[in-house]
Write a protein that holds these residues in place. Structure first.
Motif, PDB file in Angstrom:
ATOM      1  N   ALA A   1      44.970 -31.009  26.536  1.00 43.63           N
ATOM      2  CA  ALA A   1      46.008 -31.208  27.736  1.00 43.63           C
ATOM      3  C   ALA A   1      46.435 -29.661  28.197  1.00 43.63           C
ATOM      4  CB  ALA A   1      47.299 -31.719  27.036  1.00 43.63           C
ATOM      5  N   THR A   2      47.107 -29.580  29.202  1.00 40.01           N
ATOM      6  CA  THR A   2      47.403 -28.240  29.542  1.00 40.01           C
ATOM      7  C   THR A   2      48.305 -27.619  28.639  1.00 40.01           C
ATOM      8  OG1 THR A   2      47.561 -29.232  31.988  1.00 40.01           O
ATOM      9  CG2 THR A   2      48.494 -27.174  31.794  1.00 40.01           C
ATOM     10  N   GLY A   3      47.839 -26.219  28.414  1.00 41.81           N
ATOM     11  CA  GLY A   3      48.663 -25.475  27.599  1.00 41.81           C
ATOM     12  C   GLY A   3      48.114 -25.711  26.280  1.00 41.81           C
ATOM     13  N   GLY A   4      46.943 -26.269  25.909  1.00 42.28           N
ATOM     14  CA  GLY A   4      46.686 -26.545  24.667  1.00 42.28           C
ATOM     15  C   GLY A   4      45.794 -25.413  24.105  1.00 42.28           C
ATOM     16  N   GLY A   5      45.404 -24.415  24.987  1.00 43.48           N
ATOM     17  CA  GLY A   5      44.565 -23.550  24.405  1.00 43.48           C
ATOM     18  C   GLY A   5      43.245 -23.400  24.888  1.00 43.48           C
ATOM     19  N   LYS A   6      42.675 -24.041  25.690  1.00 38.65           N
ATOM     20  CA  LYS A   6      41.381 -24.180  26.421  1.00 38.65           C
ATOM     21  C   LYS A   6      41.027 -22.613  26.840  1.00 38.65           C
ATOM     22  CE  LYS A   6      42.076 -27.017  29.468  1.00 38.65           C
ATOM     23  NZ  LYS A   6      43.656 -27.146  29.396  1.00 38.65           N
ATOM     24  N   SER A   7      41.754 -22.159  27.682  1.00 34.42           N
ATOM     25  CA  SER A   7      41.326 -20.898  28.114  1.00 34.42           C
ATOM     26  C   SER A   7      41.163 -19.723  27.172  1.00 34.42           C
ATOM     27  CB  SER A   7      42.284 -20.316  29.359  1.00 34.42           C
ATOM     28  OG  SER A   7      42.153 -21.280  30.366  1.00 34.42           O
ATOM     29  N   ASN A   8      42.124 -19.743  26.265  1.00 31.59           N
ATOM     30  CA  ASN A   8      42.143 -18.935  25.165  1.00 31.59           C
ATOM     31  C   ASN A   8      40.868 -19.019  24.410  1.00 31.59           C
ATOM     32  OD1 ASN A   8      43.525 -16.938  23.136  1.00 31.59           O
ATOM     33  ND2 ASN A   8      42.826 -18.690  21.772  1.00 31.59           N
TER      34      ASN A   8
ATOM     35  N   VAL B   1      49.282 -26.004  19.492  1.00 30.71           N
ATOM     36  CA  VAL B   1      48.591 -25.369  20.555  1.00 30.71           C
ATOM     37  C   VAL B   1      47.555 -24.336  19.716  1.00 30.71           C
ATOM     38  CG1 VAL B   1      48.610 -23.256  21.997  1.00 30.71           C
ATOM     39  CG2 VAL B   1      50.378 -25.024  22.193  1.00 30.71           C
ATOM     40  N   GLY B   2      46.460 -24.255  20.201  1.00 31.44           N
ATOM     41  CA  GLY B   2      45.325 -23.352  19.471  1.00 31.44           C
ATOM     42  C   GLY B   2      44.713 -23.984  18.319  1.00 31.44           C
TER      43      GLY B   2
ATOM     44  N   LYS C   1      42.302 -23.558  13.206  1.00 32.11           N
ATOM     45  CA  LYS C   1      43.080 -22.666  14.242  1.00 32.11           C
ATOM     46  C   LYS C   1      42.405 -21.745  14.882  1.00 32.11           C
ATOM     47  CE  LYS C   1      47.355 -20.870  15.366  1.00 32.11           C
ATOM     48  NZ  LYS C   1      46.847 -20.442  16.532  1.00 32.11           N
ATOM     49  N   ILE C   2      42.302 -21.870  15.974  1.00 32.28           N
ATOM     50  CA  ILE C   2      41.669 -20.806  17.059  1.00 32.28           C
ATOM     51  C   ILE C   2      42.240 -19.503  16.902  1.00 32.28           C
ATOM     52  CG2 ILE C   2      40.709 -20.516  19.125  1.00 32.28           C
ATOM     53  CD1 ILE C   2      39.218 -22.700  17.831  1.00 32.28           C
ATOM     54  N   GLU C   3      41.539 -18.439  16.876  1.00 33.56           N
ATOM     55  CA  GLU C   3      42.224 -17.154  16.920  1.00 33.56           C
ATOM     56  C   GLU C   3      42.728 -16.729  18.416  1.00 33.56           C
ATOM     57  OE1 GLU C   3      39.589 -13.514  16.479  1.00 33.56           O
ATOM     58  OE2 GLU C   3      39.007 -14.674  14.501  1.00 33.56           O
ATOM     59  N   LYS C   4      43.801 -16.107  18.498  1.00 33.94           N
ATOM     60  CA  LYS C   4      44.452 -15.752  19.656  1.00 33.94           C
ATOM     61  C   LYS C   4      43.381 -14.704  20.152  1.00 33.94           C
ATOM     62  CE  LYS C   4      48.292 -15.395  22.505  1.00 33.94           C
ATOM     63  NZ  LYS C   4      49.548 -15.145  22.661  1.00 33.94           N
TER      64      LYS C   4
ATOM     65  N   ALA D   1      49.553 -17.997  30.671  1.00 31.15           N
ATOM     66  CA  ALA D   1      50.615 -18.208  29.803  1.00 31.15           C
ATOM     67  C   ALA D   1      51.927 -18.686  30.871  1.00 31.15           C
ATOM     68  CB  ALA D   1      51.152 -16.687  29.374  1.00 31.15           C
TER      69      ALA D   1
END
Ligand SMILES: Nc1ncnc2c1ncn2[C@@H]1O[C@H](COP(=O)(O)OP(=O)(O)O)[C@@H](O)[C@H]1O
Ligand SMILES: [Mg+2]
Length: 501
Positions: free
Chosen positions: A156-163, A444-445, A461-464, A472
């Motif tokens: 979903a939007t804001g889930g952390g795809k682009s990160n 998120v992430g 947990k994906i690294e930021k 953002a």
């Protein structure tokens, strides 16, 4: 550490256990089977209470819960699991499901960090984060599989795809890999990676056919007269002229000043105006002086193609063009390496192409998308030539199902819409129904990684990415207060000015 015993009714690939504590979804556990120790993933967790089950009214429920609070026998903690494979084989990088189930009553224990580390991160893999339920364990993925088997990143939007895509790009850059990010929203323009190449999307109008040129000029398909006049003016002579636009406009002027019927003359004037306007626009996309746009891309680098200035139709033309040229180039590279053809290819090693907003450019329904046709070709045969796709979308249910089903690897982050969950479960055999139910509970992430690029389904947990990434949420309150301040300052200085007068 022991956390429970296998419940009745175990199967080789799934079993439930009764636990001595509440169990978290996403925990990894060990269990003995007749063929050796196996690793399993907790997919669902249940707590039942005899007292509560038998409470007939609110009053008896309250009383019962008080009475039961001191009684450890009242609560039953249990969990259902998916068996992921025998530990010995998993250490060696592949999964073998035991053919016999664990005997009910067998002890279940927490998987230890050192064994998990050996299973989840292999030599030469790239690190994307840590296990969600055990942050001592690093999670690696196989970069060779990203470069050969295609990947979908869905959330979903804001889930952390682009990160996540930014992180993958960073890791690929560390390996001197080649990547192209097709950045429709200009989200990656401030992504800082060593050697990153930022490119403004440009199209050479000489390389377009008449229909494509009309599309790039935003002349709608229904505007048949305008299109017809443009097609006439866009002659071979214009195409080859050094002063491309002047020549095109001159041809249109000739039509406007000819003795043809009034309507045709007016239409020619109108088309000339449209071109004038397009030429005055800043960040012009059409540029007759650039050479082949793929010349701007650099091998062994992460390339970001910024398409912020483009309309959807223009972006579709640009993306399909790049995909097509890159696939042809890699085919040529292949033929040259086999000594079947002479010449020089641009990309002599594999390239990964990431498409953001895939629901827009690879739509399930619209058959007119140009990108979809060539992306489908890459999804099918790109592997042979070292061209792979990363498909990114927040509306998986609107992405073409054939293309999704070709994705060998998957990163699914938080998905809230049941329609999207079901579509993912239907489109790939990688996501089971149990895992599908788990998706809305991710934060998120947090992601489930599945398929070829991992040994096992991994909940991570994906690294930021510390390098600033746009996307953002906008801080509207701060921006309002800032603009209000500026306005006030302006007002004060003008009133001062008026007083002085
Ligand atoms: N792994 C992560 N850890 C912490 N914060 C994250 C993580 N991934 C994303 N975020 C934050 O969440 C927000 C949305 O992330 P983004 O990657 O833009 O989501 P999407 O592309 O799915 O819309 C951003 O503010 C980002 O910094
Ligand atoms: Mg995004």
């Amino acid at each position: 550490m022991n956390i429970g015993v296998v419940d009745a009714g175990s199967k080789p690939y799934t079993f439930a256990f009764v636990a001595n504590r509440p169990v978290k979804v996403g925990e990894y556990i060990f269990v003995d089977t007749p063929e050796g120790k196996a690793l399993a993933l907790v997919e669902d967790s249940i707590i039942t209470s005899d007292v509560m089950k038998n409470a007939m009214s609110y009053e008896s429920a309250v009383e019962g819960s008080r009475a039961a609070s001191g009684n450890p026998r009242d609560k039953r903690y249990s969990a259902t699991t998916r068996v992921l494979g025998l530990v010995e084989e998993l250490r060696n990088g592949y999964s073998k499901i035991p053919s016999l189930p664990s005997i009910p009553g067998t002890e279940v224990s927490e998987a230890d960090a050192s064994t998990l580390s050996m299973i989840f991160a292999k030599e030469g893999w790239i690190k994307l984060g840590t296990l969600l339920r055990n942050n001592e364990v690093s999670i690696g993925v196989d970069p060779n599989k990203i470069a050969s088997r295609h990947l979908a990143i869905l959330a979903a939007t804001g889930g952390g795809k682009s990160n996540l895509l930014g992180l993958i790009a960073k890791r690929i850059a560390e390996l001197n890999g080649t990547m192209l990010i097709l950045d429709y929203h200009g989200e990656y323009s401030d992504l800082k990676i060593d050697g990153i190449v930022h490119i403004q999307a440009k199209v050479n109008p000489r390389l377009l056919d008449a229909e494509e040129l009309a599309g790039m000029l935003d002349i709608r398909e229904k505007a048949e007269r305008q299109r017809a006049v443009l097609y006439r003016a866009f002659s071979r002579e214009v195409r080859e002229a050094t002063d491309f636009w002047d020549q095109l406009l001159r041809h249109l002027n000739d039509i406007a000043n000819s003795n043809e019927d009034l309507q045709t003359r007016r239409t020619a004037e109108r088309v000339a105006e449209i071109i004038d306007r397009a030429l005055r626009r800043k960040g012009r996309v059409l540029d007759p002086d650039i050479k082949d746009p793929i010349d701007q891309l650099q091998p062994n680098r992460v390339n970001v193609l910024n398409m912020l200035d483009l309309t959807e139709a223009q972006a579709d033309t640009v993306i399909s063009y790049y995909l097509d040229r890159i696939l042809e180039d890699r085919k040529l590279a292949r033929m040259i390496s086999l000594n079947r053809e002479e010449g020089q290819a641009k990309f002599i090693s594999p390239i990964i192409i990431a498409i953001e907003e895939a629901h827009t450019f690879l739509p399930a329904e619209d058959a007119t998308s140009k990108t979809k046709a060539v992306a489908a070709k890459i999804a099918r045969e790109g592997r042979k030539f070292g061209v792979s796709l990363i498909v990114v979308s927040q509306r998986p249910s609107r992405v073409d199902q054939d293309i999704l089903s070709q994705m060998g690897s998957l990163a699914v982050l938080r998905i809230t819409q049941p329609k999207d969950q079901n579509y993912i479960i239907e489109s790939t055999e990688l996501v089971s129904e149990e895992l599908g139910k788990f998706l809305p509970s991710l934060n998120v992430g947090e992601a489930i990684l599945l398929g070829q690029w991992v040994v096992l389904p991994s909940i991570v947990k994906i690294e930021k990415v510390p390098e600033k990434l746009m996307g953002a949420d906008i801080n509207a309150v701060a921006e309002w207060s800032q603009t209000a301040r500026i306005k006030n300052m302006a007002k004060e200085s003008t009133s001062q000015f008026i007083r002085e007068e």
